[in-house]
Design a protein around this motif. Structure first.
Motif, mmCIF file in Angstrom:
data_model
loop_
_atom_site.group_PDB
_atom_site.id
_atom_site.type_symbol
_atom_site.label_atom_id
_atom_site.label_comp_id
_atom_site.label_asym_id
_atom_site.label_seq_id
_atom_site.Cartn_x
_atom_site.Cartn_y
_atom_site.Cartn_z
ATOM 1 N N UNK A 70 20.173 -6.815 -3.646
ATOM 2 C CA UNK A 70 20.144 -5.387 -3.116
ATOM 3 C C UNK A 70 19.510 -4.659 -4.233
ATOM 4 N N UNK A 87 14.793 -1.926 0.335
ATOM 5 C CA UNK A 87 16.187 -1.766 0.830
ATOM 6 C C UNK A 87 16.370 -2.753 2.182
ATOM 7 N N UNK A 122 21.710 1.067 1.283
ATOM 8 C CA UNK A 122 20.853 2.110 0.820
ATOM 9 C C UNK A 122 21.467 3.525 0.913
ATOM 10 N N UNK A 123 21.548 4.288 -0.275
ATOM 11 C CA UNK A 123 21.936 5.666 -0.266
ATOM 12 C C UNK A 123 21.454 6.440 1.002
ATOM 13 N N UNK A 150 20.230 9.211 1.307
ATOM 14 C CA UNK A 150 19.118 10.080 1.125
ATOM 15 C C UNK A 150 17.813 9.381 1.254
ATOM 16 N N UNK A 151 18.039 8.149 1.361
ATOM 17 C CA UNK A 151 16.749 7.317 1.632
ATOM 18 C C UNK A 151 16.563 7.231 3.247
ATOM 19 N N UNK A 211 9.774 2.962 2.515
ATOM 20 C CA UNK A 211 8.880 3.511 1.645
ATOM 21 C C UNK A 211 7.267 3.063 1.795
ATOM 22 N N UNK A 269 9.459 2.248 -6.139
ATOM 23 C CA UNK A 269 10.382 2.288 -5.018
ATOM 24 C C UNK A 269 11.810 1.883 -5.679
ATOM 25 N N UNK A 270 11.742 1.012 -6.641
ATOM 26 C CA UNK A 270 12.974 0.642 -7.400
ATOM 27 C C UNK A 270 13.683 1.874 -8.086
ATOM 28 N N UNK A 305 15.071 4.321 -5.554
ATOM 29 C CA UNK A 305 16.415 4.219 -4.879
ATOM 30 C C UNK A 305 17.515 4.353 -5.848
ATOM 31 N N UNK A 308 20.680 6.849 -5.290
ATOM 32 C CA UNK A 308 21.976 6.480 -5.543
ATOM 33 C C UNK A 308 22.626 7.537 -6.348
ATOM 34 N N UNK A 359 12.453 9.972 0.711
ATOM 35 C CA UNK A 359 13.889 10.441 0.229
ATOM 36 C C UNK A 359 13.818 11.857 0.521
#
Lengths: 358, 70, 240
Positions: B59, B65, C5-6, C8-9, C13, C22-23, C26, C30, C57
């Motif tokens: 993850x 994701x 995934x939070x 907000x995403x 992407x 993208x890392x 995220x 978070x 986002x």
């Protein structure tokens, strides 16, 4: 209403504040620095913000961001500083931000001089940055108009979600005249429909962007050109002095228009039928004023503080070459009333020459 | 006691872009190519649920994701 | 422990496979979610690959011209001082065309946060040399490798800013889970500095660009660890 004795630049700043301006960013450059200086203390008084940017480029982008968050925001500059702002202004247009910029014109190419000039005309009315746009350009010719135009500029910009340029010049900016100050307008930045305020999770966030390539570009284009045509149709403003029976009609804006007005008066005293069309909006150019001109007009004469007679181009387009169009160009010097009357006489006796450099 | 074959990680294969950072970072060697191709035309990854210890590294290291640790 | 995934995403992407942006995005998502400040945040985008965060986002965003985030954020904080104002910038935007604005925001100690994604190239335009391009690195505008003699020295934000009176300066990376955890702590700390009114914070994140480096994503991560980190050491340099 209160009467104040102000410099043109100060009147412009005070007018903007009374019109709801609560953010100003700028960079010093003669002859507009009084706007910056005035805002530096005035914004504090009214609970607004002032930033002296590190450059014209920074300042114009500060105004972009402040407007995006809902504030009524102003920047101002002159000459090369105004050139530096062009990229930022193009972004305002693309993002549809109703920000206002004032250019207190000075004369010259590149650094030029610090005295008045109208050689910014093309840059001001034909776009200025990259892409397909005109700004809504207001041309004040007095300290009072500096104030009034700044006062109404935000509502005008918000009406079309399009930036407004107030094209003042060094003479109007530096001269002292009494003017009447309108009442303070109430403006709530949180009620601005476009304003970014932060979006909680689960709601659709807002993005204020100059980038059109991730939107439906055809739809964007359609809305944009509709808006520009609407402005063209509805916002043409001008003032006419003694035009209906005139044989020679001056066309002048800003400080030149005040000299031209004097020339009309002097010419009439000498029995010459002179008139004046003073564009108040330079874009949209007041074409309607030229459509109604009588066929008896023998010549149109622009009066400009430049060398090439930049506005003559628009006068020809507006009048469709119905009569000869001339320019009295005086570069960095303010024309003299006598000089204009003599030129009108030369138009009437056929000795004037149409010269063009465009 | 969790069953060894119980689903521990959900893999959203459609999101996979095939960077395989997950394979490179899984200490247990529990992630391998699935042999399936998603709509992007990418050969996706699959998790060996028996080897997985739900550490969450996949993850953490997935830019897209793909993984949900259950 | 469950991890997903939070919220907000909002969608997939648009970045390339194995992209470091993208890392980072995220991780930021978070942090914003965990601090419960999504609704209190307004971001300022650069132009370049980094700007694509705005499509995945769900955070309010202003996009000023390329590199002008320092100026724009100064204004944003003045207009809405109660909001978190941050920028996700690229190295070209923050350190080249926008260096004046970035440095001015830092010298003023504006209470805003810069996250700078340093991938050592201009990625969106095809991998040209940036001020951050490493000595010897090949790029599409330094085809025989960058040299100090021909192209000038490599930019190091720590050397530039370590004597400034700013609130927070850190460099981190995303090469493995441990570094990701450290990066997340740095992001949080930077936003906390802003919350506490301490002033300017800048977190530089060394991110891979496998596409323009011509490496596979795992190779790109190893390249950062082996070649970038020794030259641009990680750590917190200012914390006050």
């Amino acid at each position: 209403m209160e009467t104040m004795l102000l410099k043109g630049n100060e009147a412009l700043a005070e007018g903007a504040v009374r019109g709801g301006c609560r953010f100003y960013a700028g960079y010093p450059i003669t002859p507009q620095s009084e706007i910056l200086e005035y805002m530096s203390w005035r914004q504090n008084e009214v609970g607004g913000s002032f930033i002296q940017g590190e450059s014209e480029i920074a300042s114009v982008n500060m105004v972009f961001a402040a407007t995006a968050l809902g504030a009524r925001a102003l920047t101002s500059s002159s000459g090369p500083g105004f050139s530096l702002k062009q990229e930022g202004i193009a972004y305002w247009v693309s993002a549809g931000m109703p920000a206002v910029v004032a250019c207190v014109s000075r004369y010259g190419i590149g650094d030029g001089f610090i005295g008045p000039g109208q050689d910014n005309y093309w840059q001001a009315v034909k776009g200025g940055g990259n892409g397909d746009y005109h700004l809504l350009v207001l041309a004040p010719n007095s300290v009072q108009e500096n104030m009034d135009m700044a006062y109404e500029s935000f509502e005008l910009a918000e009406k079309y979600m399009h930036p407004v340029l107030i094209l003042s010049d060094a003479t109007i900016g530096q001269m002292l005249e009494p003017c009447t100050a309108p009442p303070m307008k109430e403006y709530d930045k949180d009620k601005a429909p476009w304003a970014l305020k932060g979006t909680p999770i689960g709601q659709k966030n807002k993005v204020i962007t100059d980038m059109t390539y991730n939107q439906d570009i055809d739809e964007w284009n359609r809305d944009y050109i509709r808006k520009m045509r609407l402005i063209m149709e509805t916002e043409q403003r001008w003032e006419e002095i003694s035009v209906p029976d005139a044989d020679v009609v001056f066309v002048a804006y800003g400080i030149s228009s005040r000299i031209a007005e004097g020339a009309v008066r002097l010419g009439r005293e000498r029995g010459l039928k002179l008139g004046l069309i003073r564009p108040i909006t330079l874009w949209p150019f007041p074409r309607k004023a030229f459509a109604r001109l009588s066929d008896s007009v023998k010549g149109l004469v622009t009066v400009e503080l430049n060398m090439m007679g930049q506005m003559r181009e628009d006068v020809i387009l507006a009048s469709h070459w119905r009569c000869p169009a001339y320019s009295v160009t005086t570069a960095q010097r303010i024309p003299e009333v006598e000089q204009l009357v003599c030129f009108a006489e030369s138009v009437l006796n056929g000795s004037a020459v149409e010269e063009e450099v465009f | 006691m969790q069953s060894e074959t119980m689903e521990k990680v959900k893999v959203n294969e459609e999101r996979c872009k095939g960077c395989y950072l997950c394979i490179a970072s899984c200490r247990k060697g529990a992630i391998r190519l699935s042999g399936r191709t998603n709509k992007r035309g990418i050969v996706t990854v699959a998790v060996d649920q028996a080897l997985c210890v739900q550490c969450g590294v996949c993850y953490t290291m997935c830019p897209d994701l793909v993984f949900e640790i259950l | 422990m469950a991890k997903s995934a939070p919220s907000i995403m909002k969608c997939e992407n648009m970045f390339c496979a194995g992209c470091g942006h993208s890392l980072f995005d995220r991780l930021l998502g978070e942090v914003l979610t965990e601090m419960d400040i999504v609704g209190e945040s307004i971001s300022c985008s650069d132009i370049g690959c980094n700007h694509m965060y705005q499509y995945s986002m769900a955070v309010d965003t202003v996009v000023p011209p390329h590199g002008k985030m320092g100026a724009a954020m100064a204004a944003m904080k003045k207009v809405r001082p109660d909001k978190y104002i941050f920028s996700i910038a690229g190295d070209g935007g923050a350190y080249a065309i926008g260096l004046g604005e970035t440095l001015s925001a830092a010298t003023r100690n504006d209470n805003v946060t810069f996250f700078v994604m340093n991938n050592t190239v201009y990625a969106m335009t095809g991998g040209q040399m940036a001020p951050t391009t490493m000595p010897g690195q090949y790029s599409s505008s330094s085809i025989k490798g960058r040299t100090a003699e021909e192209h000038g020295r490599t930019f190091d934000v720590v050397k530039l800013m370590q004597n400034l009176e700013i609130a927070y300066l850190a460099r981190c990376t995303v090469t493995n889970a441990a570094e990701m955890a450290k990066t997340k702590r740095c992001i949080k700390k930077a936003l906390e500095k802003q919350r506490d009114g301490k002033g300017f914070s800048l977190v530089e994140v060394l991110v891979p660009c496998p596409t323009n480096w011509g490496l596979t994503p795992p190779e790109a991560m190893r390249h950062i660890e082996n070649d970038l980190v020794p030259y641009l050491p990680l750590g917190e340099y200012i914390d006050r």
